[in-house]
Design a protein around this motif. Structure first.
Motif, mmCIF file in Angstrom:
data_model
loop_
_atom_site.group_PDB
_atom_site.id
_atom_site.type_symbol
_atom_site.label_atom_id
_atom_site.label_comp_id
_atom_site.label_asym_id
_atom_site.label_seq_id
_atom_site.Cartn_x
_atom_site.Cartn_y
_atom_site.Cartn_z
ATOM 1 N N SER A 16 0.838 -1.205 0.000
ATOM 2 C CA SER A 16 0.000 0.000 0.000
ATOM 3 C C SER A 16 0.867 1.247 0.000
ATOM 4 O O SER A 16 0.573 2.230 -0.706
ATOM 5 C CB SER A 16 -0.924 0.018 1.214
ATOM 6 O OG SER A 16 -1.859 -1.015 1.149
ATOM 7 N N LEU A 17 1.941 1.211 0.808
ATOM 8 C CA LEU A 17 2.857 2.359 0.837
ATOM 9 C C LEU A 17 3.540 2.535 -0.513
ATOM 10 O O LEU A 17 3.708 3.665 -0.997
ATOM 11 C CB LEU A 17 3.899 2.198 1.938
ATOM 12 C CG LEU A 17 3.414 2.470 3.364
ATOM 13 C CD1 LEU A 17 4.506 2.132 4.371
ATOM 14 C CD2 LEU A 17 2.998 3.924 3.514
ATOM 15 N N ASN A 18 3.931 1.448 -1.159
ATOM 16 C CA ASN A 18 4.542 1.525 -2.491
ATOM 17 C C ASN A 18 3.554 2.107 -3.501
ATOM 18 O O ASN A 18 3.909 2.946 -4.333
ATOM 19 C CB ASN A 18 5.020 0.147 -2.953
ATOM 20 C CG ASN A 18 6.384 -0.204 -2.388
ATOM 21 O OD1 ASN A 18 7.146 0.672 -1.990
ATOM 22 N ND2 ASN A 18 6.678 -1.493 -2.346
ATOM 23 N N ASP A 19 2.295 1.647 -3.440
ATOM 24 C CA ASP A 19 1.266 2.193 -4.334
ATOM 25 C C ASP A 19 1.061 3.674 -4.081
ATOM 26 O O ASP A 19 0.949 4.475 -5.016
ATOM 27 C CB ASP A 19 -0.069 1.447 -4.135
ATOM 28 C CG ASP A 19 -0.048 0.040 -4.699
ATOM 29 O OD1 ASP A 19 0.871 -0.252 -5.499
ATOM 30 O OD2 ASP A 19 -0.951 -0.741 -4.341
ATOM 31 N N LEU A 21 3.193 5.823 -2.663
ATOM 32 C CA LEU A 21 4.371 6.585 -3.109
ATOM 33 C C LEU A 21 4.437 6.624 -4.636
ATOM 34 O O LEU A 21 4.818 7.651 -5.220
ATOM 35 C CB LEU A 21 5.644 5.994 -2.525
ATOM 36 C CG LEU A 21 5.818 6.181 -1.011
ATOM 37 C CD1 LEU A 21 7.070 5.450 -0.526
ATOM 38 C CD2 LEU A 21 5.884 7.647 -0.650
ATOM 39 N N GLY A 22 4.065 5.559 -5.309
ATOM 40 C CA GLY A 22 4.033 5.545 -6.774
ATOM 41 C C GLY A 22 3.009 6.544 -7.298
ATOM 42 O O GLY A 22 3.269 7.274 -8.273
ATOM 43 N N SER A 23 1.836 6.573 -6.652
ATOM 44 C CA SER A 23 0.796 7.521 -7.068
ATOM 45 C C SER A 23 1.240 8.962 -6.831
ATOM 46 O O SER A 23 1.024 9.842 -7.668
ATOM 47 C CB SER A 23 -0.506 7.245 -6.300
ATOM 48 O OG SER A 23 -1.018 5.988 -6.620
ATOM 49 N N ILE A 24 1.869 9.197 -5.665
ATOM 50 C CA ILE A 24 2.372 10.544 -5.361
ATOM 51 C C ILE A 24 3.442 10.927 -6.368
ATOM 52 O O ILE A 24 3.471 12.056 -6.879
ATOM 53 C CB ILE A 24 2.895 10.627 -3.913
ATOM 54 C CG1 ILE A 24 1.726 10.536 -2.935
ATOM 55 C CG2 ILE A 24 3.677 11.910 -3.689
ATOM 56 C CD1 ILE A 24 2.155 10.438 -1.482
ATOM 57 N N SER A 25 4.307 9.985 -6.701
ATOM 58 C CA SER A 25 5.372 10.251 -7.675
ATOM 59 C C SER A 25 4.768 10.586 -9.043
ATOM 60 O O SER A 25 5.204 11.532 -9.717
ATOM 61 C CB SER A 25 6.275 9.027 -7.770
ATOM 62 O OG SER A 25 7.214 9.184 -8.800
ATOM 63 N N THR A 26 3.756 9.816 -9.450
ATOM 64 C CA THR A 26 3.088 10.070 -10.732
ATOM 65 C C THR A 26 2.416 11.439 -10.720
ATOM 66 O O THR A 26 2.490 12.197 -11.705
ATOM 67 C CB THR A 26 2.050 8.967 -11.014
ATOM 68 O OG1 THR A 26 2.703 7.695 -11.020
ATOM 69 C CG2 THR A 26 1.353 9.192 -12.345
ATOM 70 N N MET A 27 1.768 11.764 -9.606
ATOM 71 C CA MET A 27 1.108 13.066 -9.494
ATOM 72 C C MET A 27 2.129 14.206 -9.575
ATOM 73 O O MET A 27 1.919 15.191 -10.297
ATOM 74 C CB MET A 27 0.343 13.159 -8.167
ATOM 75 C CG MET A 27 -0.437 14.458 -8.004
ATOM 76 S SD MET A 27 -1.229 14.599 -6.404
ATOM 77 C CE MET A 27 0.161 15.007 -5.384
ATOM 78 N N ILE A 28 3.239 14.069 -8.890
ATOM 79 C CA ILE A 28 4.278 15.119 -8.902
ATOM 80 C C ILE A 28 4.870 15.248 -10.303
ATOM 81 O O ILE A 28 5.078 16.357 -10.798
ATOM 82 C CB ILE A 28 5.358 14.825 -7.834
ATOM 83 C CG1 ILE A 28 4.774 15.022 -6.437
ATOM 84 C CG2 ILE A 28 6.580 15.712 -8.045
ATOM 85 C CD1 ILE A 28 5.693 14.593 -5.327
#
Length: 125
Positions: A16-19, A21-28
């Motif tokens: 869940s944390l990886n997802d 962080l991946g979503s936050i990274s994609t958003m940024i």
């Protein structure tokens, strides 16, 4: 069994944390790409406006040269304008003299006709 459950919970949490962080990274990345697109658009607009203003500068320089040339030509015409003004003044004075001569000749003509009439038809005595 608690250990397996605990490991499953940790795996789910890690996943869940990886997802997240991946979503936050994609958003940024998307935000940064949007900002980059805006900056590129502004750069293109600045270049276009710069080209247009350069054209205006060239036009203004050409107009400045043209105005200077007109000033030079106008300066050479000033002599002719002064001559025309002098001629106009002389013509006005000449017209006044002609008018005076016309009146004088009309008076002389009147006297000559009167004298001629007197010789042809003398007044009765």
């Amino acid at each position: 069994m608690d250990t397996v459950k605990n490991d499953d919970n940790q795996d789910q949490l890690a996943e869940s944390l990886n997802d997240l962080l991946g979503s936050i990274s994609t958003m940024i990345k998307s935000e940064l790409q949007g900002t980059n697109n805006h900056v590129e658009l502004l750069e293109k607009m600045n270049l276009r406006v710069g080209e247009e203003y350069k054209g205006f500068g060239d036009l203004a320089s050409g107009l400045t040269v043209f105005v200077e040339q007109l000033k030079c030509k106008s300066g050479s015409f000033n002599e002719y304008v002064e001559q025309i003004d002098a001629i106009e003044k002389q013509v006005t004075e000449f017209e006044a003299v002609v008018s005076m001569l016309d009146k004088y000749t009309a008076l002389l003509e009147s006297r000559v006709q009167s004298a001629y009439q007197t010789k042809i038809h003398p007044p009765p005595n």
